[in-house]
Structure formats: C-alpha cells, structure tokens
Design a protein around this motif. Sequence first.
Motif, PDB file in Angstrom:
ATOM      1  N   TYR A 107       0.849  -1.089  -0.004  1.00  0.00           N
ATOM      2  CA  TYR A 107      -0.101   0.071  -0.016  1.00  0.00           C
ATOM      3  C   TYR A 107       0.986   1.402   0.034  1.00  0.00           C
ATOM      4  CZ  TYR A 107      -4.020   3.044   0.735  1.00  0.00           C
ATOM      5  OH  TYR A 107      -5.156   3.863   0.450  1.00  0.00           O
ATOM      6  N   VAL A 108       0.970   1.980  -1.108  1.00  0.00           N
ATOM      7  CA  VAL A 108       1.385   3.157  -1.309  1.00  0.00           C
ATOM      8  C   VAL A 108       0.712   4.454  -0.830  1.00  0.00           C
ATOM      9  CG1 VAL A 108       3.151   4.476  -2.441  1.00  0.00           C
ATOM     10  CG2 VAL A 108       3.155   2.112  -2.959  1.00  0.00           C
ATOM     11  N   LEU A 109       1.099   5.265   0.311  1.00  0.00           N
ATOM     12  CA  LEU A 109       0.381   6.512   0.287  1.00  0.00           C
ATOM     13  C   LEU A 109       1.008   7.624  -0.266  1.00  0.00           C
ATOM     14  CD1 LEU A 109      -1.164   8.733   1.868  1.00  0.00           C
ATOM     15  CD2 LEU A 109       0.286   8.185   3.873  1.00  0.00           C
ATOM     16  N   ASN A 110       0.380   8.038  -1.366  1.00  0.00           N
ATOM     17  CA  ASN A 110       1.051   9.172  -1.984  1.00  0.00           C
ATOM     18  C   ASN A 110       0.563  10.317  -1.471  1.00  0.00           C
ATOM     19  OD1 ASN A 110       1.990  10.947  -4.050  1.00  0.00           O
ATOM     20  ND2 ASN A 110       0.003  10.792  -5.183  1.00  0.00           N
ATOM     21  N   ASP A 111       1.452  10.885  -0.533  1.00  0.00           N
ATOM     22  CA  ASP A 111       0.968  12.149   0.549  1.00  0.00           C
ATOM     23  C   ASP A 111       1.367  13.415  -0.267  1.00  0.00           C
ATOM     24  OD1 ASP A 111       0.354  13.849   2.401  1.00  0.00           O
ATOM     25  OD2 ASP A 111       1.619  12.870   3.814  1.00  0.00           O
ATOM     26  N   ASN A 112       0.398  14.292  -0.521  1.00  0.00           N
ATOM     27  CA  ASN A 112       0.658  15.664  -1.218  1.00  0.00           C
ATOM     28  C   ASN A 112      -0.237  16.640  -0.257  1.00  0.00           C
ATOM     29  OD1 ASN A 112      -1.702  15.576  -2.450  1.00  0.00           O
ATOM     30  ND2 ASN A 112      -0.534  14.934  -4.353  1.00  0.00           N
ATOM     31  N   GLU A 113      -0.484  16.136   0.928  1.00  0.00           N
ATOM     32  CA  GLU A 113      -1.187  16.914   2.219  1.00  0.00           C
ATOM     33  C   GLU A 113      -2.335  17.555   1.715  1.00  0.00           C
ATOM     34  OE1 GLU A 113       2.867  18.926   3.678  1.00  0.00           O
ATOM     35  OE2 GLU A 113       2.890  17.064   4.980  1.00  0.00           O
ATOM     36  N   ALA A 114      -3.099  17.279   0.957  1.00  0.00           N
ATOM     37  CA  ALA A 114      -4.580  17.738   0.689  1.00  0.00           C
ATOM     38  C   ALA A 114      -5.143  17.229  -0.448  1.00  0.00           C
ATOM     39  CB  ALA A 114      -4.394  19.463   0.436  1.00  0.00           C
ATOM     40  N   TYR A 115      -6.315  17.446  -0.634  1.00  0.00           N
ATOM     41  CA  TYR A 115      -7.144  16.916  -1.776  1.00  0.00           C
ATOM     42  C   TYR A 115      -6.904  17.721  -3.030  1.00  0.00           C
ATOM     43  CZ  TYR A 115     -10.060  14.550   1.439  1.00  0.00           C
ATOM     44  OH  TYR A 115     -10.413  13.508   2.352  1.00  0.00           O
ATOM     45  N   MET A 116      -5.647  17.212  -3.774  1.00  0.00           N
ATOM     46  CA  MET A 116      -5.051  18.329  -5.036  1.00  0.00           C
ATOM     47  C   MET A 116      -5.911  18.029  -6.016  1.00  0.00           C
ATOM     48  SD  MET A 116      -3.064  19.938  -3.384  1.00  0.00           S
ATOM     49  CE  MET A 116      -1.978  20.069  -2.217  1.00  0.00           C
ATOM     50  N   ASN A 117      -6.448  16.970  -6.214  1.00  0.00           N
ATOM     51  CA  ASN A 117      -7.155  16.572  -7.404  1.00  0.00           C
ATOM     52  C   ASN A 117      -8.599  17.888  -7.642  1.00  0.00           C
ATOM     53  OD1 ASN A 117      -7.915  15.253  -9.907  1.00  0.00           O
ATOM     54  ND2 ASN A 117      -9.262  13.914  -8.981  1.00  0.00           N
ATOM     55  N   THR A 118      -9.049  18.059  -6.637  1.00  0.00           N
ATOM     56  CA  THR A 118      -9.958  18.960  -6.686  1.00  0.00           C
ATOM     57  C   THR A 118      -9.731  20.393  -6.412  1.00  0.00           C
ATOM     58  OG1 THR A 118     -10.541  18.276  -4.357  1.00  0.00           O
ATOM     59  CG2 THR A 118     -12.053  17.276  -6.016  1.00  0.00           C
ATOM     60  N   GLY A 119      -8.530  20.625  -6.162  1.00  0.00           N
ATOM     61  CA  GLY A 119      -7.843  22.009  -6.249  1.00  0.00           C
ATOM     62  C   GLY A 119      -7.521  22.424  -4.702  1.00  0.00           C
ATOM     63  N   ASN A 120      -6.842  21.283  -3.968  1.00  0.00           N
ATOM     64  CA  ASN A 120      -6.154  21.738  -2.526  1.00  0.00           C
ATOM     65  C   ASN A 120      -7.167  22.134  -1.496  1.00  0.00           C
ATOM     66  OD1 ASN A 120      -4.496  22.347  -0.808  1.00  0.00           O
ATOM     67  ND2 ASN A 120      -3.706  24.558  -1.814  1.00  0.00           N
ATOM     68  N   GLN A 121      -7.788  21.063  -1.387  1.00  0.00           N
ATOM     69  CA  GLN A 121      -8.861  21.151   0.084  1.00  0.00           C
ATOM     70  C   GLN A 121      -8.167  20.463   0.975  1.00  0.00           C
ATOM     71  OE1 GLN A 121     -10.316  20.139  -3.037  1.00  0.00           O
ATOM     72  NE2 GLN A 121     -10.407  22.290  -3.525  1.00  0.00           N
TER      73      GLN A 121
END
Lengths: 274, 388, 305
Positions: free
Chosen positions: C130-144
């Motif tokens: 299981y790989v957690l690809n952490d970019n620290e927010a919901y980025m696909n929807t524009g950073n929530q």
Amino acid sequence: MLASQILAETFARAGFWVQSFPEFKAERRGAPISAFLRWDETSRIHRRYKVQECDVLVVVSPAPPSPEILGTVRPGGLIVLNREPRFPHTGPFDIARVPASRIALENDILSSEGRPMGNVAVLGACVRLLVPDGLAFLEEAVAARMSGAMADANVVAAREGYARCAKQHAVAGDTPVELSPGPEHASARRRSRPLFAVSTTDSRGNHTGTWSLDRPVLTDECTACAVCALFCPEGVISKNDGSMVVDYLYCKGCGICEVVCPVRNAIAMEPVSA
Amino acid sequence: MSQTLPHGRVVLTSNDAAAHAVMLARVRAIGCYPITPQTLIVERLAELVAGRDDIEYANLESEHSMFGYVIAAARAGVRTFTATSSQGLLYAHEQLHRASRERVPLVVVDVNRAVFAPWSIEPDLTDSMSQRDTGWIQLYCSSAQEVLDSVLCAYRIAETAMLPVMVCAEGFLLSHTSEVLELPDQDTVDAFIPEFHAPADWLLDPDTPSTFSAMPEPNDYYAFQRNVAAAMDDARGIVEAVASEFTSHFGREKIAALELTGNPDADTALVAIGTIADSAQELVDGNDDLLVIRVHTYRPFPAAELSAALARASYVSIIDRAAAFGSLGPLGADVRSLELGHAKAAVNFVCGLGGADVTPATLRWAVKQTRSSGVQGGLAPIYVPEGV
Amino acid sequence: MPAWLEEIVAEEKLLLPGNSACAGCGPAISIRHVLDGLVAAKPESKIVLVIPSSCWTIIAGVFPVNAFGVSVQLTPFASAAAEASGIKAALRLLGRDDTTVVVWGGDGSTADIGFSGVSAAAERNEDIVYVLNDNEAYMNTGNQKSGATPEGAWTTTTPAGAPRAGQKKDIARIMAAHGIPYVATLALGSVPMLRDFRAKVTRAAEVRGFRFLHILSGCPPGWRYPTSQSTEVARLAVESRYFPLFECDGGEWRITFQPKQPLPVRAFLETQGRFSHLSSDEIDSIQAHVDERWNLLAGLARGRV
C-alpha cells in the motif's frame, strides 16, 4: 478560465449579455485548457450547449494552436495569439498578435509556479479588437477580480496589451495553416467503441511536449552523469551512446533536470520557439 | 443442515438454502460483513469453507469494502458471492452503480430488511427496491426453494449478461423460516453451471497492461451507459432461457419473470412481489374472479408479460411492501406505467413496512377498495391502515 | 557514475510518456521509482496497480489511453485496500500469487475516506503493497484540507484566516501500530535520498504481508512553488526533519536518513506559497512540533540509524 470571466465581465460592463464557461478536461495543470464566451447585444443567452465553432479564437498560451483548435474557427473569424514574432501562416481568418508573455514578464506577473501569466495582456488585445471603447471596462473588471499589487500590475498589462496588439498581414512565404475538424464534432467521432471501458492504447500518442514553454538544452558542459534522468517526472531523459538525450516530444518543460543537475551550466532552460 | 427426508428433500431456512446454493455454484471468493437478518448466510458459509484452500473468505470492515472486494476478485477472474441487508446495501450504494456499469457478474443475496430510522430489523423491500435503477438484475423470492434455485440461476444469468444479479428474500419471513425443499447434488449443478471464464477483453490480466474504467470523453461515457441499458434489455431473454433450462435440467419448475395464479381471464387482478404474493394465493381459493400475479424478476421489468397478463383485468390492485415517499410505490409506479387499456382502476397500496403483518385480510381489503374506488387509481398510493 | 544508478537509468519505465500529470509533478517521480523499483527487485513478478479516485485516475489516461505499462484497476475513493485484497485473493486462487498488487492512494483516500479499509487490510495482513502518495491535501479537486494537511498550510478550505485545528495525522506511525511487517517513509530530493527510497522499495518487494510506504511528494500548483522545485522541496522536507525518513521493519524502528546539519523548518516552509502567510510565532510552533516528533522517532529507534 479567469481570463474568460474577466472578458465576460468586460463585455457586461459595456452593456452586453454574456455567458462564460470553462471546459474541464482530463488533463492536469500545465495542459492547455479551454473556456468559452458568448456575447449578445440585445438579449439574455439561452444556449446551454458546448461551443463547437467560434468566431474568435483567443490563444493565451504562448504555444502555437493545434490544427484541431484552428479548425474550430469559422471562415472570416479572428485569431488572437500571445506571440511576438510573426505567425508564418495564413488561413480563412484574420490574425492578431500581442506579446502578452513579455508584457507579463515586464510587469512581474508570474504564476505560483514561476510562469509568466499573459492572460490579462491578451485580454487587452481582445478588447481593442472586439469591444468598442472597452479598455476602461476591462480595467474595472480586472480591479474587481484581483486585489493589491496583482491588480495594479494587471491593469498595466491590460493597457500594454491594448496598445501593443496588431493585426498581421499575409506576406509572401506564409504557408496555409493545417486545419482539422474540432475534436468534439460528433460527426467526426463515430468510431467503434468496445463493449467495456478497458483502455489499452499506449499513451505515447499524446505528445505532451506541446505543453512546454521552456525546454532543457544540454550544453557541452554535460558530463552525462545521468542525475537528470533519475528525477525526470516524465522519464524522457535517457543515456544514449554516452550522452544524455531529452525526448522533446513529451518533455513538459518543468525544469527539474536543471535543478538536480550537479554540473554548472550543463543544462539551460530555453524558451520553446514556435 | 437437517437430515435428509424422503425424495431427497431437506428442511432449510432461506439463509441456509442460499449458503448451500453458493457452495454448489463453486464460488471461489466470498466477502463477509455481518448484518441482521443476513448474518446466518455468511456464518454458514464460514463453516462450509473452513479448511478449503480453493476458496477465499474475507472478513471486510464494511459493506462498501465488501462489494469492492468481490468486484475486484471477479474482475481478476473468479466467481464471487456476498450477502447483505438494509443499511449494508445502502452503505454500498456507490458500488452498486459501479458494478453494473463495470459489467461485473456478481451474485448477491439481499435479505430484505426495513431501513433506519427508526431502527427495525423486520422485513420490507425498501432497501433493494430503492436500488432498482442501479443496473442490477433483481429476482424476488417467495420460498426457500426459490432462493436456492434463483441463486443457481443467478450465476448463469450474471455471467451470460455480464451484469450483477441481486437475489432478494425477505428477512425472517424467509431468512429464518425453515421449509421443505429439494437440494440438488453437486454433479447436477456442475452440469448446469459451467466454470466461470470472464471475457478476455474485460478480464484484469497481469500480463496484459490495461486500465479499467478510466474517464472517457462524454460521448464515450454516454455510449457505455447505452451498452448497460442494452445489456439489461437482453437480460430479459437470458432470464427466460436460463429458467427454462433449469426447469428441464432439474425437473422442477423455475419461474422466469412472473408467476400467475387463478383465473387468467378474471376481472380482478392483484400484482404483488415476494412473500405477500405467496400469501395472496389463498385469495384465489373459491374465487374464480381473481388473478394473482407475482413479480419474480423485477429488473429488467417484465413490462410486456405484465401488460399481457393484465390485458383482461378491469380492476388491478398493486401491492408494495416498500415506500417511495412523494410518489407511487415502486411496483405501483412501474405497473401504472404500462398500457392498461382495459382497466377501470389500477390502485397502488403500500403495506407491511417494517414487518407489519400482511394477511389475506389485508389483501382482500385492498381488492375491495380497488373495486369500489371508481377512479383510475389516484396520484398517490393508499397506505393500508394499521391492523387491517 | 555508480552501477546502481546506471541500472536505474536503463530501466524500462512503467509510467509511460504522454501521461497527463502536471509538469513537475512530484508524485510522478515517486510512482516511477516505486513501480520500476519493484520490477528491479523482483523481475519475474508482474504488478497490478489499484488506484482510488485521485489525480491518478486521470493521469492513467483518458479512455482508451493507458499511461501505464501495468494493469490498473480504478476504484471508488474508499475501497482501494479492499479491492487490492480481492485482486490478490483471485490471483492466488488462479495460481498467480507471484503478482505484486500495489495500491497507489492519496492522502485523502488513505488518511480520510478510505482509512477504515486501509486499517482493516493491514489488520488482516493482506499481502499487498500500500503506497500512500501524500501531497497533504485533496489536490485533484484543487487543494482542500485533508487529514494529512499540516498545521499552518493554506488550503482553499483552510484559508489563511481560518487555519486547521490540530495536527497532521501521523499515518506511518498509526500503520506501524497495526503490527504489519513493513512500514517506511520515503521522499525523493537527492541521490542519497533516492538510494534510501529504492532500498525501501526493494525491501517492500521482498517482504510478504501488508507493506505500507508513505511517500511525501510535492504538488507544484497545490503547494505553490515553481514546477522545477519538486525535488528541492522534498529534500528540504527531509533535511529540516519536517518529514523524517524511517522504517519499521518487523517491529524494529530505524531512522534511515540522518540530516548531517538539520535545517530549520523555516527553510522548507519558505519554499512554498501555502505557508507564506505564517508569522514567526506560527513557524516557531511548527518547529517545536517537528522537534517533538523527531525526538519521539529517535526514541522508538533507540539510536538505530
């Protein structure tokens, strides 16, 4: 998208009915996106469907427009390009140019990723060509949508775009542009579809190199240490016969290779010329 | 299992019948999450599977994950099973839409139970009937035998149509009710249900790089939805053909879409689903002017068969054990959408929610109301008063 | 150039050119080294990738395009771990147990909406990576804001005047508490960090059972930095101890990458627009939490480096 909204607001301030909407496609940031604007002098716009053909094509990106996008312009239409040098092609439309990216750089209008944002300068050109006495309305619309130093710089960019836009005339040696039917034309999209949504077509047909504004150029200083290849997000830097090669067909121009390169001046990011 | 009775018969609950059918169908991957009144199915399966290394049995942490587990296992090429009820089915709602659109040949038993709030573990059909538009074939049972037979048929139907099938059985009225039924032997079932071979252009194969269910352009998305609609229409013929083959193979009648009891030329018809329709057969005794129609296959909706069956009826009572607030009941709305040229009245009744008992008296009341209503049917269902 | 680097450069790449990731996408670099690293460690194994909804549902390609050299099942937001379990179960039954099933899930699906499923798959010790690809927010929807958004970070739902309450969820430590065989944190900011990264991917390929790789990768539009800075941001995250690189291998904790001269967290924060509103006091508070967490990890590792 923001540009389309500001232009819509400019038309509205000039007394037109407008409708402006973006088209969200699957590509991520950096890929070209489209937005559309309809305006009408007399009545509210009731059309709730996509724009398949247009009278005016505004290309905010400094990259040259694709044959598919050019193919959506109706004969006799207008194309506004963010571009300094001549566009060495002709077609059944007028062509106007504005050095919008340069204007953005001059006024320090950069995205958070460091790219020049020429959108408002392009709008200056559009207003000059489309909205009689519209510059003041554009300035108001920019001021309403932005704040602080960003608003001030963009008002200047709008004026500069207005002043520095020019229609180009065909000269000997211009070649006809290549036109393709628009990608959303239903008649052009009747292809056989499989029963199941299973994707098996290799993505290499998608030439993401068209996204790039700058591209890495390897100089004689390059020692072929290959560190750039290790960190290239696209995986398109390879080592061939002892030297590094960038596949510009796919390079999106992010510039990570230049940052990770341990050798001074081995990689130079250079603007993609048209 | 109870000891075997003469003539190869056994006494089983519908929950046990479902578990036995799953084993007879040689299911390879089972997803489990407990919920009353379904739990006995996955408990029985856990016992039957224990020690078998040719069957995977997974305890998931939610129905949403459980549906994901069986969808993915099917996608990779094995026959699967899972069962749920009520809140569990609703919790997995997103996966239901997805399973049909991804053309996954799941078989799931939904043991019907009323939905929260307030709490109830008693039966009604709101859970599965509210999922009628998710693209699943739905078979509603009225006996333990029919549960067993329907699960066996469901694998044939699902794997031919490449659509998921939900076999529905009311909680307690079926799930915990012991009945006499015939249990086929393994060889007979093996001859009826071939090994599962997923279509090569659908299967997730580690050797063939493909991406499954990636975003299409709008016109392609639309075309895939049309494919599902077409597959659902084709499923009518598949359900019919599988039932007919079942009948000849097992020597026991398998209802396809509708079961008709009583006088087919009667002036009065009663349309119902599940156990209510079974109880309604009592009304036919000594009454030559009644046709009882039990809807077994609810999706795809047997519109042509129902229109034909109702062609001579002047008065039609449509009984729902499910709520659809602000509109007719689900079955009521579907039947009323048919061409009922001859009918003077077609009235929709809702009753039996949350296990409220539905007896022949309830149904006689409904029939009487229909005959005396003198109207085409009204814009809302009649909720049968408590205690009728 | 060392041989191990030459080998990496020559590897076949399983994220194909022509994918639609943003220019400079940090996770694009990471997924490349996960997939290619798993193949390098176990060349005879095939990979099946399971991707819950995220940017990567899009990057995988617009139908009928496939941007991966492996098979990819796209799933709803919350069920990737369960679906990877289902695929692994089916392949085991079909005699394809050699296949490595890999989840590539974002911090939203892992730390928030799919968390119960991740936790349950870990508790069952499913044989998946299981790989957690952490970019620290919901980025696909524009950073929530997600459960993995750090304190102080601007997102569209935690604007500068309304910061998140509480701290970033410590997912790697939570996963290690499940007693699974292997947990590691990874980031790609330099050649030494790449060596650490690839060693952990190799270890994940060797171990059986539930393996959890927590990768921090920067998002240029979301974190607000130039596209060229993804590796720099990752390097500073590690060298400032904002994102310590460690592993918990069979219950043994080890800090795998000791910054020689730890940088102040300010050096990391000031590279990104999402932190540009922070006051000195707020940065001091973040520094205190960074130090606290480092000391806690150092205690768990008891000096193992």
